[in-house]
Design an enzyme around this catalytic site. Sequence first.
Site, PDB file in Angstrom:
ATOM      1  CB  CYS A  43      -4.055  52.738  15.023  1.00 18.93           C
ATOM      2  SG  CYS A  43      -5.778  53.185  15.129  1.00 18.93           S
ATOM      3  N   GLY A 182      -2.253  37.862  30.200  1.00 17.48           N
ATOM      4  CA  GLY A 182      -2.397  39.311  30.385  1.00 17.48           C
ATOM      5  C   GLY A 182      -3.851  39.754  30.289  1.00 17.48           C
ATOM      6  N   GLY A 274       1.497  43.685  27.225  1.00 18.34           N
ATOM      7  CA  GLY A 274       1.888  45.085  27.086  1.00 18.34           C
ATOM      8  C   GLY A 274       2.666  45.346  25.806  1.00 18.34           C
ATOM      9  CG  HIS A 447     -36.612  60.597  28.349  1.00 17.21           C
ATOM     10  ND1 HIS A 447     -36.029  59.748  29.265  1.00 17.21           N
ATOM     11  CD2 HIS A 447     -37.862  60.122  28.121  1.00 17.21           C
ATOM     12  CE1 HIS A 447     -36.911  58.812  29.588  1.00 17.21           C
ATOM     13  NE2 HIS A 447     -38.027  59.020  28.906  1.00 17.21           N
TER      14      HIS A 447
HETATM   15  P1  FAD Z   1       2.017  53.274  15.424  1.00 22.77           P
HETATM   16  O1  FAD Z   1       0.600  53.225  15.092  1.00 22.77           O
HETATM   17  O2  FAD Z   1       2.656  52.060  15.995  1.00 22.77           O
HETATM   18  O3  FAD Z   1       2.759  53.685  14.075  1.00 22.77           O
HETATM   19  C1  FAD Z   1       4.133  53.697  13.964  1.00 22.77           C
HETATM   20  C2  FAD Z   1       4.496  53.363  12.540  1.00 22.77           C
HETATM   21  O4  FAD Z   1       5.874  53.631  12.367  1.00 22.77           O
HETATM   22  C3  FAD Z   1       4.293  51.907  12.162  1.00 22.77           C
HETATM   23  O5  FAD Z   1       3.450  51.791  11.050  1.00 22.77           O
HETATM   24  C4  FAD Z   1       5.697  51.405  11.826  1.00 22.77           C
HETATM   25  O6  FAD Z   1       5.703  50.535  10.713  1.00 22.77           O
HETATM   26  C5  FAD Z   1       6.408  52.696  11.483  1.00 22.77           C
HETATM   27  N1  FAD Z   1       7.847  52.661  11.721  1.00 22.77           N
HETATM   28  C6  FAD Z   1       8.503  52.298  12.851  1.00 22.77           C
HETATM   29  N2  FAD Z   1       9.830  52.474  12.703  1.00 22.77           N
HETATM   30  C7  FAD Z   1      10.006  52.969  11.451  1.00 22.77           C
HETATM   31  C8  FAD Z   1      11.134  53.370  10.713  1.00 22.77           C
HETATM   32  N3  FAD Z   1      12.354  53.329  11.240  1.00 22.77           N
HETATM   33  N4  FAD Z   1      10.967  53.804   9.455  1.00 22.77           N
HETATM   34  C9  FAD Z   1       9.719  53.872   8.898  1.00 22.77           C
HETATM   35  N5  FAD Z   1       8.601  53.523   9.561  1.00 22.77           N
HETATM   36  C10 FAD Z   1       8.758  53.081  10.819  1.00 22.77           C
HETATM   37  N6  FAD Z   1      -5.647  52.475  20.664  1.00 22.77           N
HETATM   38  C11 FAD Z   1      -6.819  53.115  20.803  1.00 22.77           C
HETATM   39  O7  FAD Z   1      -6.823  54.312  21.102  1.00 22.77           O
HETATM   40  N7  FAD Z   1      -8.009  52.482  20.606  1.00 22.77           N
HETATM   41  C12 FAD Z   1      -8.069  51.166  20.288  1.00 22.77           C
HETATM   42  O8  FAD Z   1      -9.156  50.616  20.115  1.00 22.77           O
HETATM   43  C13 FAD Z   1      -6.854  50.455  20.140  1.00 22.77           C
HETATM   44  N8  FAD Z   1      -6.863  49.148  19.811  1.00 22.77           N
HETATM   45  C14 FAD Z   1      -5.677  48.499  19.655  1.00 22.77           C
HETATM   46  C15 FAD Z   1      -5.710  47.142  19.353  1.00 22.77           C
HETATM   47  C16 FAD Z   1      -4.542  46.431  19.202  1.00 22.77           C
HETATM   48  C17 FAD Z   1      -4.599  44.969  18.851  1.00 22.77           C
HETATM   49  C18 FAD Z   1      -3.297  47.105  19.343  1.00 22.77           C
HETATM   50  C19 FAD Z   1      -2.010  46.358  19.143  1.00 22.77           C
HETATM   51  C20 FAD Z   1      -3.245  48.446  19.655  1.00 22.77           C
HETATM   52  C21 FAD Z   1      -4.447  49.158  19.827  1.00 22.77           C
HETATM   53  N9  FAD Z   1      -4.455  50.499  20.168  1.00 22.77           N
HETATM   54  C22 FAD Z   1      -5.639  51.157  20.332  1.00 22.77           C
HETATM   55  C23 FAD Z   1      -3.207  51.265  20.363  1.00 22.77           C
HETATM   56  C24 FAD Z   1      -2.883  52.079  19.104  1.00 22.77           C
HETATM   57  O9  FAD Z   1      -2.778  51.205  18.012  1.00 22.77           O
HETATM   58  C25 FAD Z   1      -1.597  52.848  19.301  1.00 22.77           C
HETATM   59  O10 FAD Z   1      -1.675  53.637  20.472  1.00 22.77           O
HETATM   60  C26 FAD Z   1      -1.343  53.773  18.123  1.00 22.77           C
HETATM   61  O11 FAD Z   1      -1.271  53.043  16.922  1.00 22.77           O
HETATM   62  C27 FAD Z   1      -0.046  54.565  18.335  1.00 22.77           C
HETATM   63  O12 FAD Z   1       0.177  55.383  17.235  1.00 22.77           O
HETATM   64  P2  FAD Z   1       1.652  55.814  16.809  1.00 22.77           P
HETATM   65  O13 FAD Z   1       1.493  56.653  15.596  1.00 22.77           O
HETATM   66  O14 FAD Z   1       2.388  56.343  17.962  1.00 22.77           O
HETATM   67  O15 FAD Z   1       2.388  54.451  16.426  1.00 22.77           O
HETATM   68  P1  NAI Z   2      -1.948  46.120  28.873  1.00 21.68           P
HETATM   69  O1  NAI Z   2      -0.882  46.913  29.485  1.00 21.68           O
HETATM   70  O2  NAI Z   2      -3.280  46.694  28.650  1.00 21.68           O
HETATM   71  O3  NAI Z   2      -2.180  44.798  29.728  1.00 21.68           O
HETATM   72  C1  NAI Z   2      -1.142  43.887  29.976  1.00 21.68           C
HETATM   73  C2  NAI Z   2      -1.566  42.981  31.117  1.00 21.68           C
HETATM   74  O4  NAI Z   2      -0.631  41.934  31.203  1.00 21.68           O
HETATM   75  C3  NAI Z   2      -1.585  43.693  32.466  1.00 21.68           C
HETATM   76  O5  NAI Z   2      -2.766  43.357  33.146  1.00 21.68           O
HETATM   77  C4  NAI Z   2      -0.345  43.146  33.161  1.00 21.68           C
HETATM   78  O6  NAI Z   2      -0.465  43.117  34.568  1.00 21.68           O
HETATM   79  C5  NAI Z   2      -0.293  41.746  32.580  1.00 21.68           C
HETATM   80  N1  NAI Z   2       1.021  41.112  32.611  1.00 21.68           N
HETATM   81  C6  NAI Z   2       2.229  41.678  32.407  1.00 21.68           C
HETATM   82  N2  NAI Z   2       3.195  40.745  32.466  1.00 21.68           N
HETATM   83  C7  NAI Z   2       2.592  39.552  32.688  1.00 21.68           C
HETATM   84  C8  NAI Z   2       3.039  38.210  32.825  1.00 21.68           C
HETATM   85  N3  NAI Z   2       4.326  37.908  32.729  1.00 21.68           N
HETATM   86  N4  NAI Z   2       2.130  37.238  33.046  1.00 21.68           N
HETATM   87  C9  NAI Z   2       0.800  37.544  33.134  1.00 21.68           C
HETATM   88  N5  NAI Z   2       0.307  38.800  33.008  1.00 21.68           N
HETATM   89  C10 NAI Z   2       1.192  39.782  32.780  1.00 21.68           C
HETATM   90  O7  NAI Z   2      -1.296  45.561  27.506  1.00 21.68           O
HETATM   91  P2  NAI Z   2      -1.946  44.906  26.212  1.00 21.68           P
HETATM   92  O8  NAI Z   2      -3.261  44.303  26.500  1.00 21.68           O
HETATM   93  O9  NAI Z   2      -0.868  44.047  25.650  1.00 21.68           O
HETATM   94  O10 NAI Z   2      -2.165  46.145  25.270  1.00 21.68           O
HETATM   95  C11 NAI Z   2      -1.080  46.996  24.955  1.00 21.68           C
HETATM   96  C12 NAI Z   2      -1.545  48.407  24.825  1.00 21.68           C
HETATM   97  O11 NAI Z   2      -2.225  48.602  23.598  1.00 21.68           O
HETATM   98  C13 NAI Z   2      -2.549  48.833  25.883  1.00 21.68           C
HETATM   99  O12 NAI Z   2      -1.918  49.215  27.075  1.00 21.68           O
HETATM  100  C14 NAI Z   2      -3.213  49.980  25.221  1.00 21.68           C
HETATM  101  O13 NAI Z   2      -2.416  51.107  25.410  1.00 21.68           O
HETATM  102  C15 NAI Z   2      -3.209  49.580  23.755  1.00 21.68           C
HETATM  103  N6  NAI Z   2      -4.526  49.041  23.386  1.00 21.68           N
HETATM  104  C16 NAI Z   2      -5.621  49.849  23.499  1.00 21.68           C
HETATM  105  C17 NAI Z   2      -6.871  49.384  23.189  1.00 21.68           C
HETATM  106  C18 NAI Z   2      -8.031  50.286  23.350  1.00 21.68           C
HETATM  107  O14 NAI Z   2      -7.830  51.487  23.465  1.00 21.68           O
HETATM  108  N7  NAI Z   2      -9.258  49.774  23.353  1.00 21.68           N
HETATM  109  C19 NAI Z   2      -7.085  48.023  22.699  1.00 21.68           C
HETATM  110  C20 NAI Z   2      -5.869  47.257  22.611  1.00 21.68           C
HETATM  111  C21 NAI Z   2      -4.648  47.775  22.931  1.00 21.68           C
END
Ligand code: FAD
Ligand code: NAI
Length: 468
Positions: A43, A182, A274, A447
């Site tokens: 995150c 995706g 995903g 408002h």
């Molecule tokens: P993570 O944040 O993945 O943390 C897990 C940590 O564990 C990592 O730092 C990793 O290095 C560490 N780790 C793993 N294995 C080990 C090990 N064996 N030993 C030590 N450390 C280890 N969610 C939202 O709600 N809002 C958003 O706007 C949003 N935007 C996103 C944008 C992108 C590009 C991405 C990829 C994700 C986004 N998400 C968003 C999703 C969000 O990042 C995740 O849901 C969240 O980070 C999950 O938290 P977590 O603590 O479960 O895991």
């Molecule tokens: P996603 O699950 O949101 O979307 C993946 C999309 O790829 C879906 O529409 C799916 O139907 C499509 N797809 C799957 N296989 C495919 C294929 N072979 N060819 C074409 N399309 C295909 O996953 P995404 O965007 O990778 O994000 C991962 C997760 O990270 C999200 O599900 C969300 O939980 C988290 N995230 C949250 C954000 C937020 O809260 N604003 C921002 C970014 C990520």
Amino acid sequence: MPEIYDVVVIGGGPGGYVAAIRAAQLGMKVACVESRAALGGTCVNVGCIPSKALLQSSEKFAEAGHALAAHGVKIEGVALDLKTMQARKDKVVGENTRGVEFLFKKNKIGWLKGTGRIAAPDTVEVTLAAGGTETVKAKSIVIATGSDIVRLPGIEIDEKRIVSSTGALMLTDVPKRFVVIGAGYIGLEMGSVWGRLGAEVTVVEFLDRITPGMDAEVARNLQRILQKQCFTFKLGTKVTAAKSAGKGVTLTLEPAAGGAKEELVADVVLVAVGRRPYTDKLGLEAVGVALDDKKGVKVDGQFRTNVASIYAIGDVIAGPMLAHKAEDEGVAVAEILAGQKPHIDYDAIPAVIYTAPEVASVGKTEEELKAAGVAYAVGKFPFTANGRARCNGETEGFVKILADAKTDRVLGVHIIGAEAGTMIAEAALALEFGASAEDIARTCHAHPTLPEAIKEAALAVAKRSIHI
Ligand code: FAD
Ligand code: NAI
């Protein structure tokens, strides 16, 4: 003698760091193992925070370029300084990761810098980033190792021309042709960033709709609005091959249902299909922790795995992969370890896609209610009829409230519009408190503000909106 902790949390993301802080608040001796050089997980380092920093900056660029003239603000010679934009994003990330580090110090949480492996139900072995290993003992272990990207067979991510979200956050030039595989959260958010900065964005989606899981009416509207921006969608289409040659990437596309192939050339391809639970090298098999059918850690309602001392939270277990869901589970698991009885209402977890306009929802979609055979009433209110939206010049979208037809209890709220992500908090509170549409309708809203559209949608449930 190994150090003995009450709790060792593996993973320092929103799930893990919050669990560690809450456990420390409750008087436990806590350590957190994190392999990255900075705390905060996906995150803070490569997810929510950097993406929102770039979304904000790119939105300002787009506004300066074409949205301010209507307000009588004329700007000439708007130019992009991508290096500064990226440096600002990195600075924001650094401020946030250091913030988590400060909170660890404040709460006297030990950060074990390295990769953790569960060697026994009460033992974590850490391969230290600085070299060597350290073994610690724990009464309880919390797995919070998060998630990793899903890869597509035959498409190799080099983080330069074929990128994951991590590479897409770090591009040093604006690609002319940006192809996203995706149409989910990442595809639409990163497509928005690079599209606003000048890229032509083509999104290839396997299904015949964007954003699966989102209320279908909202998704259709979002698609229509994005198409007016920089997006072209190829729905019902799969990518079967990607070949890098010269400066570009040639993708082979096929209709998902089968049919004639076509080619699409891109400067940069983002694979965003995903994420998967991440349990690599954790030693779960040896210690006997069971996984679910999606290879996530299987837990019960109390975040307990089948091994008594081992718990799991966040992206590594079932449920939406969202930072705030992970955080709430972090608090809950620490309280459970302290003998308390916290509860998370999974129906009241909001979801936001930070496009322009934003899309936010909480609770059930119309499709889910139909499938469950629940009788519901719909109240809708468009932002074109909201005074503040008109003042702001941001009238796209609407609020839609789904309420139980008999009891009037709010079952779902879906908003597409500017600030939807901020406004959804009111709806989440309504669901958490079991509010009726009438409760929202009778709550005085200031408002002129955008949330008045929520009140009007609540009034519309009983067909008595005032302003439409
Ligand atoms: P993570 O944040 O993945 O943390 C897990 C940590 O564990 C990592 O730092 C990793 O290095 C560490 N780790 C793993 N294995 C080990 C090990 N064996 N030993 C030590 N450390 C280890 N969610 C939202 O709600 N809002 C958003 O706007 C949003 N935007 C996103 C944008 C992108 C590009 C991405 C990829 C994700 C986004 N998400 C968003 C999703 C969000 O990042 C995740 O849901 C969240 O980070 C999950 O938290 P977590 O603590 O479960 O895991
Ligand atoms: P996603 O699950 O949101 O979307 C993946 C999309 O790829 C879906 O529409 C799916 O139907 C499509 N797809 C799957 N296989 C495919 C294929 N072979 N060819 C074409 N399309 C295909 O996953 P995404 O965007 O990778 O994000 C991962 C997760 O990270 C999200 O599900 C969300 O939980 C988290 N995230 C949250 C954000 C937020 O809260 N604003 C921002 C970014 C990520």
